[in-house]
Enzyme design. Sequence first.
Site, PDB file in Angstrom:
ATOM      1  N   ARG A  82       0.961  -1.168   0.259  1.00  0.00           N
ATOM      2  CA  ARG A  82       0.036   0.083   0.402  1.00  0.00           C
ATOM      3  C   ARG A  82       0.897   1.247  -0.240  1.00  0.00           C
ATOM      4  NH1 ARG A  82      -5.822  -1.557   3.010  1.00  0.00           N
ATOM      5  NH2 ARG A  82      -5.582  -3.796   2.758  1.00  0.00           N
ATOM      6  N   ARG A  94       1.855   0.995  10.252  1.00  0.00           N
ATOM      7  CA  ARG A  94       0.954   1.867   8.927  1.00  0.00           C
ATOM      8  C   ARG A  94       2.247   1.474   8.033  1.00  0.00           C
ATOM      9  NH1 ARG A  94      -3.498   3.518   7.599  1.00  0.00           N
ATOM     10  NH2 ARG A  94      -3.706   4.375   9.709  1.00  0.00           N
ATOM     11  N   GLU A  98      -7.487  -0.534  13.507  1.00  0.00           N
ATOM     12  CA  GLU A  98      -8.674  -1.355  13.753  1.00  0.00           C
ATOM     13  C   GLU A  98      -7.582  -2.404  12.626  1.00  0.00           C
ATOM     14  OE1 GLU A  98      -9.993  -0.168   9.131  1.00  0.00           O
ATOM     15  OE2 GLU A  98      -9.413  -2.474   8.789  1.00  0.00           O
ATOM     16  N   SER A 150     -11.262  -6.392   9.042  1.00  0.00           N
ATOM     17  CA  SER A 150     -12.256  -5.255   8.320  1.00  0.00           C
ATOM     18  C   SER A 150     -13.502  -6.419   7.353  1.00  0.00           C
ATOM     19  CB  SER A 150     -11.545  -4.477   7.095  1.00  0.00           C
ATOM     20  OG  SER A 150     -12.612  -3.613   6.474  1.00  0.00           O
ATOM     21  N   ARG A 171      -0.382  -6.410  10.944  1.00  0.00           N
ATOM     22  CA  ARG A 171      -0.753  -5.359  12.117  1.00  0.00           C
ATOM     23  C   ARG A 171      -0.777  -5.758  13.640  1.00  0.00           C
ATOM     24  NH1 ARG A 171      -4.761  -0.484  10.727  1.00  0.00           N
ATOM     25  NH2 ARG A 171      -3.502   0.059   9.587  1.00  0.00           N
TER      26      ARG A 171
HETATM   27  N1  LIG Z   1      -0.606   0.376   5.632  1.00  0.00           N
HETATM   28  C1  LIG Z   1      -1.298  -0.912   6.277  1.00  0.00           C
HETATM   29  N2  LIG Z   1      -0.232  -1.535   7.363  1.00  0.00           N
HETATM   30  C2  LIG Z   1       0.016  -2.555   8.167  1.00  0.00           C
HETATM   31  N3  LIG Z   1      -1.266  -3.079   8.453  1.00  0.00           N
HETATM   32  C3  LIG Z   1      -2.237  -2.628   7.341  1.00  0.00           C
HETATM   33  C4  LIG Z   1      -1.936  -1.978   6.517  1.00  0.00           C
HETATM   34  N4  LIG Z   1      -3.516  -1.531   6.163  1.00  0.00           N
HETATM   35  C5  LIG Z   1      -4.348  -2.120   6.191  1.00  0.00           C
HETATM   36  N5  LIG Z   1      -3.467  -3.294   6.653  1.00  0.00           N
HETATM   37  C6  LIG Z   1      -4.592  -4.028   7.591  1.00  0.00           C
HETATM   38  O1  LIG Z   1      -5.147  -4.876   6.559  1.00  0.00           O
HETATM   39  C7  LIG Z   1      -5.942  -4.800   6.825  1.00  0.00           C
HETATM   40  C8  LIG Z   1      -7.344  -4.656   6.233  1.00  0.00           C
HETATM   41  O2  LIG Z   1      -7.228  -3.180   5.191  1.00  0.00           O
HETATM   42  P1  LIG Z   1      -8.009  -2.097   5.051  1.00  0.00           P
HETATM   43  O3  LIG Z   1      -8.248  -1.623   3.319  1.00  0.00           O
HETATM   44  O4  LIG Z   1      -9.029  -2.278   5.910  1.00  0.00           O
HETATM   45  O5  LIG Z   1      -7.589  -1.036   6.197  1.00  0.00           O
HETATM   46  P2  LIG Z   1      -7.781   0.970   6.178  1.00  0.00           P
HETATM   47  O6  LIG Z   1      -9.085   0.451   6.118  1.00  0.00           O
HETATM   48  O7  LIG Z   1      -6.725   1.344   4.820  1.00  0.00           O
HETATM   49  O8  LIG Z   1      -6.768   0.729   7.578  1.00  0.00           O
HETATM   50  P3  LIG Z   1      -6.866   1.734   8.137  1.00  0.00           P
HETATM   51  O9  LIG Z   1      -8.015   2.883   8.232  1.00  0.00           O
HETATM   52  O10 LIG Z   1      -5.793   1.339   9.443  1.00  0.00           O
HETATM   53  O11 LIG Z   1      -5.601   2.558   6.826  1.00  0.00           O
HETATM   54  C9  LIG Z   1      -6.440  -3.631   7.866  1.00  0.00           C
HETATM   55  O12 LIG Z   1      -7.429  -4.307   9.365  1.00  0.00           O
HETATM   56  C10 LIG Z   1      -5.399  -4.753   8.404  1.00  0.00           C
HETATM   57  O13 LIG Z   1      -5.060  -5.214   9.523  1.00  0.00           O
HETATM   58  N1  LIG Z   2      -9.698  -7.338   1.814  1.00  0.00           N
HETATM   59  C1  LIG Z   2     -10.437  -6.669   2.615  1.00  0.00           C
HETATM   60  C2  LIG Z   2     -10.361  -7.307   3.679  1.00  0.00           C
HETATM   61  O1  LIG Z   2      -8.938  -7.500   4.451  1.00  0.00           O
HETATM   62  C3  LIG Z   2      -9.393  -5.490   2.851  1.00  0.00           C
HETATM   63  O2  LIG Z   2      -8.153  -5.183   2.560  1.00  0.00           O
HETATM   64  O3  LIG Z   2     -10.126  -4.079   3.913  1.00  0.00           O
END
Ligand SMILES: Nc1ncnc2c1ncn2[C@@H]1O[C@H](COP(=O)(O)OP(=O)(O)OP(=O)(O)O)[C@@H](O)[C@H]1O
Ligand SMILES: N[C@@H](CO)C(=O)O
Length: 428
Positions: A262, A277, A349, A352, A389
């Site tokens: 990401r 993150r 979080e 999700s 995470r």
């Molecule tokens: N940049 C990141 N670094 C580490 N773990 C991550 C990251 N982005 C997401 N995750 C993990 O992947 C899961 C699903 O990703 P999701 O897209 O729902 O995160 P997100 O809504 O972008 O999270 P946040 O709001 O904390 O940035 C998260 O609950 C977390 O465990």
């Molecule tokens: N694919 C979903 C659930 O892990 C997300 O990245 O948020």
Amino acid sequence: MLDIQFIRENPEVVKESQRKRGESADLVDQVLQADRLRRDALADFESTRAEQKKMGKAVAAASAEERPAIIAQTKELAAKVSEYKETADKATEDYTTAMWKLSNIVEPEAPEGGEDDYVVVKKVGQIRDFAAEGFEPKNHLELGEGVAGIDMKRGVKVSGSRFYFLRGAIARLELAMLTMGVDQAERNGFIMATTPTLVRPEIMAGTGFLNSHAEEIYRLREPDEQYLVGTSEVALAGMHEDEILDLSHGPLKYAGWSSCYRREAGAAGKDTMGIIRVHQFNKVEMFVYCKQEESYEQHQKLLAMEQEMLGKVEVPYRIIDTAAGDLGSSAARKFDCEAWVPTQERYRELTSTSNCTEYQARRLNIRERTEDGSTRPVSTLNGTLATTRWLVAILENHQQKDGSVVIPAALRPYMGGREVIEPTSWEA
Ligand SMILES: Nc1ncnc2c1ncn2[C@@H]1O[C@H](COP(=O)(O)OP(=O)(O)OP(=O)(O)O)[C@@H](O)[C@H]1O
Ligand SMILES: N[C@@H](CO)C(=O)O
């Protein structure tokens, strides 16, 4: 993508959903207008084409005297056909562009509002009182460095900011947690899959990630055209593109294991400490294909799977019902589980889960055969089962005064029976 017939019959429902998301309701009118123009253009094209075919037969049957006039008419018609074809192609392109911009229809029960307007569904577990225990909790990075298990400095040296090395017992702990997730998934009928992490643009667009989240996604430089996935949801959704599935024996369920990438483009200055993150992390992802009428129940099951895992790692957490304005464009409803992080004194979080109903399946053309022999789009759902995470919450919630970390009982069989991770020097 939405069902055009539904939009034609229920424009107000779609507009209300767009409004709830904070997205354009006018887009619905644009889609309907493009739909009308496309249908008119196609009708013109088809009727002129039918005329042209008739004329072809007339030429063959015509006498030598009649033929030059008929041929002249045929030429005129041919020009008209190609003009109408061009108009119809352009109208179809405009229609498709507008349709692909529309987000999924939000479930009516989803809360109104944006990122901060979630509804707390429930809280689980007891938050530790470190003051009563007589010590100040360390953050996950201090703990990880103390056990020589998280190395940010070398991660940054090798790859830049938000990269890290996990090593020793912490690397094993991550593997243990992900493996425990796969074991739980397999026990519940999920098929484990290791997935590609580079995907074609059509697959990335099909899952809905190139709408509002496009800037989050890494793309290879030309001449390569693939995107790096931020979640194996993308590959698992693309896996059955253009296929007809047999769901007569129940939903098709996968547990995907992949690294996720990401850009975190909008997160400058946010969570810069440690591994909360980062640009690359590992994840076990649940992905379900099911019949349309089963999606609500399957969503609850994915949430229950996440809760079971959180129970096993013994961290206090809460479940939130995400507000419409904070849903990804594919999701009709989303629940997040957030774990308590003691040094931040707030929930963060960890998981999700989204019900994407038929939105992704329509875009990727994934259908099932129904009893009467016809086909219809399936529903797709996704949910997080474990990610890197999670280590943040495990380390902080299970720490002891001396900087050691108690391994949650459920994870010990995956750690060779080990009960505690002790502080150690980096050279050890
Ligand atoms: N940049 C990141 N670094 C580490 N773990 C991550 C990251 N982005 C997401 N995750 C993990 O992947 C899961 C699903 O990703 P999701 O897209 O729902 O995160 P997100 O809504 O972008 O999270 P946040 O709001 O904390 O940035 C998260 O609950 C977390 O465990
Ligand atoms: N694919 C979903 C659930 O892990 C997300 O990245 O948020």
